[in-house]
Scaffold this motif. Sequence first.
Motif, PDB file in Angstrom:
ATOM      1  N   GLU A 152       0.832  -1.209   0.000  1.00  0.00           N
ATOM      2  CA  GLU A 152       0.000   0.000   0.000  1.00  0.00           C
ATOM      3  C   GLU A 152       0.868   1.260   0.000  1.00  0.00           C
ATOM      4  O   GLU A 152       0.608   2.206  -0.754  1.00  0.00           O
ATOM      5  CB  GLU A 152      -0.895  -0.027   1.253  1.00  0.00           C
ATOM      6  N   HIS A 187       3.954   1.497  -1.037  1.00  0.00           N
ATOM      7  CA  HIS A 187       4.644   1.519  -2.344  1.00  0.00           C
ATOM      8  C   HIS A 187       3.703   2.020  -3.433  1.00  0.00           C
ATOM      9  O   HIS A 187       4.108   2.770  -4.329  1.00  0.00           O
ATOM     10  CB  HIS A 187       5.164   0.134  -2.647  1.00  0.00           C
ATOM     11  N   SER A 188       2.432   1.624  -3.366  1.00  0.00           N
ATOM     12  CA  SER A 188       1.432   2.048  -4.360  1.00  0.00           C
ATOM     13  C   SER A 188       1.188   3.532  -4.255  1.00  0.00           C
ATOM     14  O   SER A 188       0.990   4.228  -5.268  1.00  0.00           O
ATOM     15  CB  SER A 188       0.117   1.296  -4.144  1.00  0.00           C
ATOM     16  N   ARG A 189       1.159   4.091  -3.064  1.00  0.00           N
ATOM     17  CA  ARG A 189       0.919   5.539  -2.855  1.00  0.00           C
ATOM     18  C   ARG A 189       2.074   6.352  -3.412  1.00  0.00           C
ATOM     19  O   ARG A 189       1.853   7.470  -3.914  1.00  0.00           O
ATOM     20  CB  ARG A 189       0.749   5.823  -1.386  1.00  0.00           C
ATOM     21  N   GLN A 214       3.859   5.761  -5.925  1.00  0.00           N
ATOM     22  CA  GLN A 214       3.894   5.758  -7.389  1.00  0.00           C
ATOM     23  C   GLN A 214       2.780   6.516  -7.916  1.00  0.00           C
ATOM     24  O   GLN A 214       2.193   7.223  -8.300  1.00  0.00           O
ATOM     25  CB  GLN A 214       3.810   4.346  -7.924  1.00  0.00           C
TER      26      GLN A 214
END
Length: 176
Positions: free
Chosen positions: A170, A172-174, A176
């Motif tokens: 989560e 890491h997703s934010r 990007q």
Amino acid sequence: MTSNKEERNRETFNLALDETKSTVKKTTDEAIKEIPQFTKAVNEYQQETIQATKDIADNFLESQKEVIHSMQSLWVPYIENVQNSYASYWVSPQRFTENYARAVSNITDITIVATRLANNYTFASMEAWKNSIQHARDNAKEFSRLNASVANTFENAARDNLRDFSREVETHSRRQ
């Protein structure tokens, strides 16, 4: 949160374990019902052993009585003549008979004691077996507790790792 599939798997495992538990209970209940038979068999064995020992001793003593009687009636007159002429008190038929009767009595006593010792050994072995079974029961309970504790530890560690991994994904997703 568990999925429907996980819940069905859990129910299937629980059902299989409950069936095994039921089978174990039925088998142990049947074994418990057989205890009076085994107790009766051990009791009969002891009684039979004691009676056989008594019969052996009685038969042996009766046969020795006959042997002594036959020997005395046949040889006593001759031996007494010889004894009066040449021998001492120690070789008299009377003394010989007394010594022989004492020896037979000792053999009988030894046989009875040997039977008693064998029975004592049997009971000691049964007591040792009982203690071994109790230790096995205690150890199995402890191993089961340990097994469940290890499984819970793995479950918690996996849950924690999954939670941490999900946070990482989560985070890491934010970014990007």
